[in-house]
Design an enzyme around this catalytic site. Structure first.
Site, short mmCIF file in Angstrom:
data_model
loop_
_atom_site.label_atom_id
_atom_site.label_comp_id
_atom_site.label_asym_id
_atom_site.label_seq_id
_atom_site.Cartn_x
_atom_site.Cartn_y
_atom_site.Cartn_z
N THR A 86 53.73 -4.55 38.18
CA THR A 86 53.50 -4.96 36.79
C THR A 86 54.79 -4.72 36.01
O THR A 86 55.15 -3.58 35.74
CB THR A 86 52.35 -4.16 36.16
N LYS A 162 49.49 -11.09 34.07
CA LYS A 162 49.05 -9.73 34.39
C LYS A 162 49.02 -8.86 33.14
O LYS A 162 48.10 -8.04 32.95
CB LYS A 162 49.99 -9.10 35.43
N LYS A 231 52.78 2.70 29.96
CA LYS A 231 53.87 1.79 30.32
C LYS A 231 53.43 0.34 30.17
O LYS A 231 54.14 -0.50 29.61
CB LYS A 231 54.29 2.07 31.76
#
Length: 281
Positions: A86, A162, A231
């Site tokens: 990711t 994503k 994150k």
């Protein structure tokens, strides 16, 4: 995630060559699955024809791809690198160019939706960005891991999708945590409340597969660390700023995650948001 992918591929009879930034981890997974360990990222990249990458963040990806011993140098013509990490869409675009220019290989950004148990069942959802022909080349490997594979566009589109999916997942996690603590604080038994959630119109796949983590947080394994949620939310909000997309809920979620991480829960599962709220007065 990488260890679970290796186990799934090996159980399907796929030959796997491993590399990890921490050699001891690669050795443990290899011993458990019968995979072979590469001595460098370049060696792993040259072991194709399909190279899977699953790393924690943009910096880890760049470190693994770049340089004479990196994945990009090893991935030659006929090799497709499918990156399940990711990362920011721009990072995916730049890494694809690096793979093409360094060794002549191709790259797809192929982030996935699903946790370790989903990998073990071969039911991931893959969001692929890149050339459709390269995706066809990688499908025999991805099909072992995935129930659904979506080709969503050019390089960077998989990474974009994503982040959009994870924006929704992290919002569900926050909402579920708040609702569960609300029911508990109001006198309803935790397991009873969760049973109602699971049987209600809100009881979708996320509510179902996170059940053990929310009902028995001291027993369930860590599937998605809370610091990695932070994150993700940083990447989501950065993309939102670039796209001009207002995301007030994501801003609130980021603040809640930061508070929980500051309270020492960064290494806990994402469901620890409920524990953080439960402990607050």
């Amino acid at each position: 995630m990488g260890a679970a992918m290796t186990a799934r591929l090996r159980s399907a009879g796929v030959e796997v060559v491993l590399w990890n930034r921490t050699p001891e981890r690669a050795a443990r997974v290899a011993a458990a699955t019968g995979a072979r360990v590469a001595q460098s990222a370049r060696e792993a990249g040259a072991a194709g024809p399909v190279v899977l990458v699953s790393l924690a963040d943009d910096a880890a990806c760049r470190a693994a791809y770049e340089g004479p011993d990196g994945v990009a140098a090893g991935a030659g013509p006929g090799t497709v690198v499918a990156d399940a990490s990711t990362v920011a869409p721009q990072t995916a675009i730049e890494l694809a160019a690096l793979v093409r220019e360094s060794g002549g290989g191709a790259m797809l950004d192929t982030p996935v939706s699903g946790s370790v148990p989903v990998v073990e069942r071969g039911e991931l959802t893959v969001m692929a960005g890149g050339d459709a022909g390269d995706l066809d080349h990688a499908r025999p490997v991805l099909d072992v891991l995935a129930k659904q594979i979506f080709h969503v566009g050019d390089h960077g589109a998989g990474a974009t999708m994503k982040l959009a999916v994870n924006a929704l997942v992290h919002s569900l996690n926050q909402a579920l945590s708040e609702a569960l603590v609300l029911a508990e604080r109001s006198g309803v038994d935790r397991a009873t409340a969760y049973e109602v959630f699971a049987g209600s119109v809100a009881g979708g796949p996320f509510v179902q597969y996170k059940r053990a983590a929310f009902e028995r947080p001291d027993e369930a394994p860590v599937a998605f660390r809370l610091d990695l949620v932070g994150k993700d939310l940083d990447l989501i909000l950065d993309l939102a700023a670039r796209a001009g997309a207002p995301m007030p809920q994501a801003v609130t979620n980021r603040r809640a995650v930061a508070d929980a991480v500051a309270a020492g829960l960064g290494d806990e599962d994402m469901s620890a948001i409920a524990r953080f709220l439960r402990d607050r007065t």
